[in-house]
Design a protein around this motif. Structure first.
Motif, short mmCIF file in Angstrom:
data_model
loop_
_atom_site.label_atom_id
_atom_site.label_comp_id
_atom_site.label_asym_id
_atom_site.label_seq_id
_atom_site.Cartn_x
_atom_site.Cartn_y
_atom_site.Cartn_z
N VAL A 50 0.84 -1.20 0.00
CA VAL A 50 0.00 0.00 0.00
C VAL A 50 0.88 1.25 0.00
CG1 VAL A 50 -1.78 1.27 1.25
CG2 VAL A 50 -1.78 -1.24 1.26
N ARG A 51 1.88 1.21 0.88
CA ARG A 51 2.81 2.34 0.99
C ARG A 51 3.48 2.62 -0.35
NH1 ARG A 51 6.82 -0.11 4.17
NH2 ARG A 51 7.92 -0.42 2.22
N ASP A 52 4.00 1.58 -0.97
CA ASP A 52 4.74 1.77 -2.22
C ASP A 52 3.82 2.20 -3.37
OD1 ASP A 52 6.92 1.07 -0.74
OD2 ASP A 52 7.07 -0.98 -1.50
N ILE A 64 20.32 -5.80 5.69
CA ILE A 64 20.33 -6.05 4.24
C ILE A 64 19.48 -5.00 3.52
CG2 ILE A 64 19.57 -7.67 2.43
CD1 ILE A 64 20.50 -9.95 4.26
N ARG A 65 18.32 -4.68 4.09
CA ARG A 65 17.47 -3.67 3.46
C ARG A 65 18.16 -2.30 3.45
NH1 ARG A 65 12.49 -6.15 2.83
NH2 ARG A 65 12.38 -4.75 1.05
N ILE A 66 18.90 -2.00 4.52
CA ILE A 66 19.66 -0.74 4.55
C ILE A 66 20.71 -0.75 3.43
CG2 ILE A 66 21.34 0.63 5.88
CD1 ILE A 66 19.76 -0.12 8.40
N GLU A 102 8.07 -3.40 23.35
CA GLU A 102 7.40 -4.64 22.92
C GLU A 102 8.27 -5.41 21.95
OE1 GLU A 102 2.85 -2.81 22.89
OE2 GLU A 102 3.90 -3.20 21.03
N ASP A 103 8.93 -4.69 21.06
CA ASP A 103 9.73 -5.36 20.03
C ASP A 103 10.91 -4.47 19.66
OD1 ASP A 103 10.86 -6.58 17.88
OD2 ASP A 103 9.04 -6.68 16.66
N GLY A 104 12.08 -4.90 20.10
CA GLY A 104 13.30 -4.10 19.90
C GLY A 104 13.75 -4.00 18.46
N LEU A 105 13.10 -4.71 17.57
CA LEU A 105 13.48 -4.56 16.16
C LEU A 105 12.93 -3.27 15.56
CD1 LEU A 105 15.00 -6.13 13.90
CD2 LEU A 105 12.76 -6.86 13.06
N ARG A 106 11.87 -2.75 16.16
CA ARG A 106 11.19 -1.60 15.55
C ARG A 106 12.12 -0.39 15.38
NH1 ARG A 106 5.72 -3.02 18.85
NH2 ARG A 106 5.08 -4.69 17.43
N PRO A 107 12.96 -0.05 16.36
CA PRO A 107 13.89 1.07 16.14
C PRO A 107 14.83 0.83 14.96
CG PRO A 107 13.75 0.55 18.47
CD PRO A 107 13.00 -0.53 17.75
N VAL A 108 15.24 -0.42 14.80
CA VAL A 108 16.12 -0.75 13.67
C VAL A 108 15.35 -0.54 12.37
CG1 VAL A 108 17.60 -2.49 12.62
CG2 VAL A 108 17.23 -2.51 15.11
N ARG A 109 14.09 -0.96 12.38
CA ARG A 109 13.26 -0.78 11.19
C ARG A 109 13.03 0.70 10.89
NH1 ARG A 109 10.06 -4.83 9.06
NH2 ARG A 109 8.18 -3.56 8.97
N ALA A 110 12.92 1.52 11.92
CA ALA A 110 12.75 2.96 11.69
C ALA A 110 13.94 3.49 10.88
CB ALA A 110 12.64 3.70 13.02
N CYS A 111 15.14 3.09 11.29
CA CYS A 111 16.34 3.54 10.57
C CYS A 111 16.37 2.95 9.15
CB CYS A 111 17.61 3.12 11.32
SG CYS A 111 17.70 3.80 12.99
N ARG A 112 15.91 1.71 9.03
CA ARG A 112 15.86 1.06 7.72
C ARG A 112 14.93 1.82 6.76
NH1 ARG A 112 11.88 -2.47 4.54
NH2 ARG A 112 11.59 -4.01 6.19
N PHE A 113 13.72 2.14 7.24
CA PHE A 113 12.78 2.83 6.36
C PHE A 113 13.29 4.23 6.02
CE2 PHE A 113 9.74 -0.38 8.06
CZ PHE A 113 9.38 -0.93 6.83
P1 ATP Z 1 9.09 -3.97 2.39
O1 ATP Z 1 8.46 -3.39 1.19
O2 ATP Z 1 10.46 -3.53 2.58
O3 ATP Z 1 8.86 -5.46 2.55
P2 ATP Z 1 7.16 -3.81 4.48
O4 ATP Z 1 6.53 -2.62 5.14
O5 ATP Z 1 6.26 -4.71 3.70
O6 ATP Z 1 8.35 -3.27 3.62
P3 ATP Z 1 7.73 -6.12 6.05
O7 ATP Z 1 8.90 -6.40 6.91
O8 ATP Z 1 7.47 -6.98 4.87
O9 ATP Z 1 7.89 -4.60 5.61
O10 ATP Z 1 6.45 -6.11 6.99
C1 ATP Z 1 5.11 -6.03 6.49
C2 ATP Z 1 4.24 -5.20 7.43
O11 ATP Z 1 4.13 -5.85 8.69
C3 ATP Z 1 4.81 -3.85 7.76
O12 ATP Z 1 4.43 -2.87 6.80
C4 ATP Z 1 4.20 -3.56 9.13
O13 ATP Z 1 2.88 -3.11 8.99
C5 ATP Z 1 4.17 -4.93 9.76
N1 ATP Z 1 5.37 -5.22 10.56
C6 ATP Z 1 6.48 -5.87 10.18
N2 ATP Z 1 7.37 -6.00 11.17
C7 ATP Z 1 6.81 -5.43 12.24
C8 ATP Z 1 7.20 -5.25 13.61
N3 ATP Z 1 8.39 -5.68 14.02
N4 ATP Z 1 6.35 -4.64 14.44
C9 ATP Z 1 5.15 -4.20 14.01
N5 ATP Z 1 4.71 -4.33 12.76
C10 ATP Z 1 5.50 -4.93 11.88
#
Ligand code: ATP
Ligand code: MG
Length: 451
Positions: free
Chosen positions: A29-31, A201-203, A154-165
């Motif tokens: 949806v985002r893309d 890898i995404r970064i 809740e999930d420590g990966l989220r900050p990493v994902r913030a930097c990734r996006f």
């Molecule tokens: P990409 O196009 O790079 O795959 P994406 O947004 O689809 O980006 P995904 O990792 O495939 O990223 O995750 C799909 C969706 O799942 C995200 O858009 C988000 O809504 C949700 N999501 C993924 N990981 C998490 C997380 N750790 N915590 C909360 N929501 C998450």
């Protein structure tokens, strides 16, 4: 309204016919809203995994514990996840249990950022955007949903994902969201190497990975996963360089080809051994003798720690170990052949890319050394003439040496073959069976035979 590909419409009609809801969610949806290319389709539905399995022929239970199955539909993959509410985050890794929910709104609340928490209703053709994702998307902002501190705990990966996006989309992280990262590092630390690696890898696939690394560094995450890079900060490199070592590595990574993960990793890690090998002459000049071997070892250590596949680890550390070559016009053809043999003909494009990136990141301007272009041309010429570059190209093999010369099976065979290769690299004309057998015999008698 979004322009939904026919295959997606077609796919969703199966849900509708079975009386289920079907939403396109996440990155797709985002893309699409950004007008970009869609990589993969994430689908959210109220149908339970078992019900999805009943609807389609080819279903793989990829993440069944979390309610996700992969459906292969007319050659396209769909990741289908049942609406969820996350329960109990015990240690900041992953939800302990998931509970399914009948509502898409609940499902969107548990997602990470507003731009990732929009859903497109494939039946009614309308966008659901309860968290203002569209506005943030327009403004280029990454904003956590709800209280960032709580969401990161809740999930420590989220900050990493913030930097990734931020790196992937060229966005900025909203101030309060970003400010909560340093306070969440205890949870970020718990994230498994594999999950961190996948975001890394995404970064590395982003147009400019340096944006991601600088953010990871500014909020304290980089130190947790790649302290070796931190050790490169403020390390000077001498007059030829414009940047400190840390920035040199980041910019080399940016300058490496976006679609070549191995070269991007090699560029990022190729000089890691410099801080520990640095010496200064009485005149003040800096030297880094042997830094390439140490860099190769450190690169290997980091990539193993981050659970990269063996092939990637090996190729990256080989490139780092071999990145210090100095081509001059007066190299003989034999020298060019020896160079190609040492690097491995299959690695030549990568090592040239690495070197080009390395050079671009020295002066920070568009610059490609003419000697690199000249070397590339020489290699082409030499390869067009003779392609004898490795043991398997020799006119004799180990079995010949055993059968014809009676050299005992064992490590000495390898030593003799490598000596033959040295001679053939020097002069390809020598690659004839009889000649090589004679040379082998002489070499063996003179150097290796013990009576
Ligand atoms: P990409 O196009 O790079 O795959 P994406 O947004 O689809 O980006 P995904 O990792 O495939 O990223 O995750 C799909 C969706 O799942 C995200 O858009 C988000 O809504 C949700 N999501 C993924 N990981 C998490 C997380 N750790 N915590 C909360 N929501 C998450
Ligand atoms: Mg995705």
């Amino acid at each position: 309204m979004l322009r939904i590909p026919r295959i997606v419409k077609n796919f969703s009609s199966f849900f509708v016919r079975a009386g289920h809801q079907c939403y396109l969610v996440g990155g797709a949806v985002r893309d699409m809203l950004m007008g970009g290319k869609v990589q993969d389709f994430d689908i959210a539905t109220d149908a339970l995994p078992g019900q999805v399995t009943d609807i389609f022929h080819r279903v793989i239970p990829t993440g069944i514990k979390h309610g996700t199955v992969t459906v292969l539909f007319k050659g396209t993959r769909f990741e289908v996840t049942t609406f969820r509410i996350d329960r109990e985050y015990r240690d900041g890794r992953r939800p302990e249990t998931v509970a399914f929910s009948p509502s898409i709104e609940e499902d969107l609340k548990r997602r990470d950022f507003t731009i990732n928490a929009m859903a497109y209703d494939l039946q009614e053709h309308r966008l659901l955007d309860p968290h203002g994702g569209r506005k943030d998307l327009k403004a280029g902002i990454i904003r956590a949903i709800g209280d960032p501190l709580q969401r990161f705990q809740e999930d420590g990966l989220r900050p990493v994902r913030a930097c990734r996006f931020a790196a992937q989309l060229g966005f900025t992280i909203e101030d309060h969201t970003f400010a909560c990262i340093p306070r969440s590092l205890d949870t970020v630390k718990q994230v498994s190497a594999e999950r961190f690696r996948d975001e890394l890898i995404r970064i590395l696939e982003a147009p400019a990975p340096s944006i991601g690394f600088n953010l990871l560094n500014d909020c304290g995450i980089l130190r947790l996963f790649m302290p070796e890079l931190i050790a490169c900060q403020e390390v000077g490199q001498g007059d030829l360089h414009r940047y400190d070592l840390y920035h040199h590595l980041l910019y080399a990574c940016d300058a490496a080809p976006q679609d070549n993960l191995v070269v991007r990793l090699a560029a990022l890690l190729h000089d890691l051994g410099k801080p520990r090998t640095m010496t200064r002459t009485p005149e003040g000049a800096l030297h880094f003798h042997g830094h390439e071997e140490l860099s190769a070892r450190l690169a290997e250590k980091i990539l193993r720690r981050l659970r990269f596949p063996n092939q990637v680890v090996k190729r990256v550390s080989h490139l780092a170990a071999q990145h210090m070559f100095h081509y001059e016009e007066r190299w003989s053809d034999a020298a060019v052949r020896r160079f190609v043999a040492r690097i491995g003909v299959e690695n030549i494009p990568d090592i040239l890319c690495l070197r080009r990136a390395d050079q671009l990141a020295m002066v920070g301007e568009h610059f490609v050394s003419t000697s690199l272009i000249a070397l590339e041309k020489r290699i082409e010429e030499v390869l067009a003439k003779d392609r004898i570059l490795s043991l398997k190209d020799l006119a004799v093999n180990g079995d010949d040496l055993i059968a014809e010369l009676g050299i005992p099976r064992g490590p000495k065979i390898g030593i003799v073959l490598r000596a033959l290769l040295e001679s053939v690299l020097e002069d390809p004309q020598q690659n004839e069976r009889e000649r090589l057998l004679k040379m082998a015999e002489r070499f063996y008698e003179a150097r290796l035979r013990e009576d």
